[in-house]
Design a protein around this motif. Sequence first.
Motif, PDB file in Angstrom:
ATOM      1  N   SER A 264      11.893   2.095   3.855  1.00 14.46           N
ATOM      2  CA  SER A 264      10.920   1.620   4.855  1.00 14.46           C
ATOM      3  C   SER A 264      10.893   0.093   4.801  1.00 14.46           C
ATOM      4  O   SER A 264       9.865  -0.502   4.468  1.00 14.46           O
ATOM      5  CB  SER A 264       9.514   2.162   4.577  1.00 14.46           C
ATOM      6  OG  SER A 264       9.396   3.506   4.935  1.00 14.46           O
ATOM      7  N   PRO A 265      12.027  -0.551   5.110  1.00 13.87           N
ATOM      8  CA  PRO A 265      12.062  -2.007   4.955  1.00 13.87           C
ATOM      9  C   PRO A 265      11.131  -2.690   5.954  1.00 13.87           C
ATOM     10  O   PRO A 265      11.052  -2.280   7.106  1.00 13.87           O
ATOM     11  CB  PRO A 265      13.529  -2.356   5.239  1.00 13.87           C
ATOM     12  CG  PRO A 265      14.034  -1.242   6.091  1.00 13.87           C
ATOM     13  CD  PRO A 265      13.283  -0.014   5.677  1.00 13.87           C
ATOM     14  N   GLY A 266      10.415  -3.697   5.490  1.00 14.44           N
ATOM     15  CA  GLY A 266       9.468  -4.421   6.339  1.00 14.44           C
ATOM     16  C   GLY A 266      10.195  -5.235   7.403  1.00 14.44           C
ATOM     17  O   GLY A 266      11.307  -5.705   7.195  1.00 14.44           O
ATOM     18  N   LEU A 267       9.529  -5.399   8.559  1.00 12.64           N
ATOM     19  CA  LEU A 267      10.158  -6.143   9.662  1.00 12.64           C
ATOM     20  C   LEU A 267       9.756  -7.616   9.679  1.00 12.64           C
ATOM     21  O   LEU A 267      10.475  -8.450  10.220  1.00 12.64           O
ATOM     22  CB  LEU A 267       9.768  -5.508  10.997  1.00 12.64           C
ATOM     23  CG  LEU A 267      10.357  -4.136  11.290  1.00 12.64           C
ATOM     24  CD1 LEU A 267       9.812  -3.593  12.600  1.00 12.64           C
ATOM     25  CD2 LEU A 267      11.876  -4.222  11.352  1.00 12.64           C
ATOM     26  N   GLU A 268       8.621  -7.928   9.080  1.00 12.06           N
ATOM     27  CA  GLU A 268       8.082  -9.284   9.227  1.00 12.06           C
ATOM     28  C   GLU A 268       9.020 -10.345   8.676  1.00 12.06           C
ATOM     29  O   GLU A 268       9.399 -11.292   9.372  1.00 12.06           O
ATOM     30  CB  GLU A 268       6.710  -9.386   8.558  1.00 12.06           C
ATOM     31  CG  GLU A 268       6.028 -10.716   8.837  1.00 12.06           C
ATOM     32  CD  GLU A 268       4.540 -10.704   8.495  1.00 12.06           C
ATOM     33  OE1 GLU A 268       4.086  -9.776   7.786  1.00 12.06           O
ATOM     34  OE2 GLU A 268       3.845 -11.641   8.942  1.00 12.06           O
ATOM     35  N   GLY A 269       9.415 -10.176   7.407  1.00 16.31           N
ATOM     36  CA  GLY A 269      10.287 -11.167   6.775  1.00 16.31           C
ATOM     37  C   GLY A 269      11.589 -11.343   7.531  1.00 16.31           C
ATOM     38  O   GLY A 269      12.008 -12.464   7.842  1.00 16.31           O
ATOM     39  N   ILE A 270      12.210 -10.237   7.878  1.00 17.00           N
ATOM     40  CA  ILE A 270      13.547 -10.310   8.479  1.00 17.00           C
ATOM     41  C   ILE A 270      13.482 -10.804   9.930  1.00 17.00           C
ATOM     42  O   ILE A 270      14.334 -11.587  10.366  1.00 17.00           O
ATOM     43  CB  ILE A 270      14.298  -8.949   8.350  1.00 17.00           C
ATOM     44  CG1 ILE A 270      15.797  -9.119   8.606  1.00 17.00           C
ATOM     45  CG2 ILE A 270      13.728  -7.881   9.253  1.00 17.00           C
ATOM     46  CD1 ILE A 270      16.572  -9.673   7.475  1.00 17.00           C
ATOM     47  N   GLU A 271      12.460 -10.402  10.675  1.00 15.22           N
ATOM     48  CA  GLU A 271      12.355 -10.891  12.065  1.00 15.22           C
ATOM     49  C   GLU A 271      12.040 -12.382  12.072  1.00 15.22           C
ATOM     50  O   GLU A 271      12.586 -13.131  12.892  1.00 15.22           O
ATOM     51  CB  GLU A 271      11.301 -10.103  12.852  1.00 15.22           C
ATOM     52  CG  GLU A 271      11.769  -8.694  13.225  1.00 15.22           C
ATOM     53  CD  GLU A 271      10.945  -8.042  14.326  1.00 15.22           C
ATOM     54  OE1 GLU A 271       9.768  -8.422  14.512  1.00 15.22           O
ATOM     55  OE2 GLU A 271      11.478  -7.122  15.004  1.00 15.22           O
TER      56      GLU A 271
END
Length: 291
Positions: A264-271
Motif C-alpha cells: 500500500s505505497p503512499g502517493l504523497e511522497g512520490i507524487e
Amino acid sequence: MNIKILSANPDLYSTKRLVEAAIKRNHDVEVINHTKCDIVIEKKRPVVLYKGRTIEKVDAVIPRIGASVTFYGTAVVRQFEMMHCFTTTESVALVRSRDKLRSLQILSRAGLGLPKTIFTNYSKNVEEVVDLAGGAPVIIKLLEGTQGIGVILAETKKAAESVMEAFNNLQARVIVQEFIKEAGGADIRAFIVDGQVVGAMKRQGKEGEFRSNLHRGGSANVIELSDEEETAALKAAKAMGLGVAGVDMLQSSRGPLILEVNSSPGLEGIENATGKDIASIIIKYIERNVD
Ligand code: ADP
Ligand code: MG
C-alpha cells in the motif's frame, strides 16, 4: 465503472487522490472502511455488508490496508475477489508483503540482491548471529514493523545482544541484517504499476539518521533509476505478485539491494517528488483490466 477504495481514513492524501482521479475519469467511486465491513459467507453467494447496506456490483477495489489491520483487511479483499471484482492488490500478495521474512525468502528465490539477513528462533547465541550478519554494526528489525519504527542500528556486538534480549523477552520476532553503510542513510523508492516503474525517488534520512523513511523526517528527490535498479524493482514487484508496489532498495557497492516491497505505497511522497499524477495511472490500470 464502480470502484471502491478500501481505506480506514478518507482524509489521507492517497485516499483523496485516488477518489479525485476516479471521478476525473468518470467512474463511480466510494471509500469503504474495511474495518467496518461485515463478511457474509454462505453457499455461492459471497456478500459484503457495510453500514447496513449490501455492497454489490463492484467492478474493482483499491485496497489501502494499514499494517495494523492486515488480517481483517485481507479477509475483506478476499471477499471482493470471491465476488469477482478486480483488485489492484490481490489478497495473497498483500499477506505475503506484510511478513518481512517471507518476503525476503521470495525475493531471494527470485535471484534479487538483498542485505544478508539472519532469522533465528534460538536467540541464546547472539554472538554467532551477529557474526553471520558480517559482524557489528548490524541492523535489527522487528518482523512486522513499518515506517521505520522497530528498525534499530546496533553499533556493537554488546548493543546487539541487549537489543535482541529485550525483544526476545517481549516475544517479538526479529531479523538481524548486515548494515549497508555505503547507502549513507538513503534509499530508493520505485513506484510500480502494472509492470512499469511510474516514478522513482531517493529518500535521505535527516542528519544523523540511518533510516530514510519520510515518516522519520527524511526528504525525497526525484531520480532516474539505473537499468540495473529498474530491472531489480520490476522483478521484485513481480515476484511478490503485486500490481501496485513500492519497492525500496539500498544502493550498495554490489549493486541494488532490495529492502522491502510495500503493498500500500503512499502517493504523497512520490507524487510530490515526481510531479506525476500517479493516482490516475492506478485508475487506468483498473480500466485495462475490467470490461
Ligand atoms: P520499515 O518497514 O519500517 O520502513 P525498512 O526495512 O524499510 O523498515 O527500514 C527502514 C529504513 O532503515 C530504510 O528505509 C533504510 O533507510 C534503513 N535501513 C533498513 N535496513 C538497512 C540496512 N540493512 N542497511 C542500511 N540501512 C538500512
Ligand atoms: Mg521501509
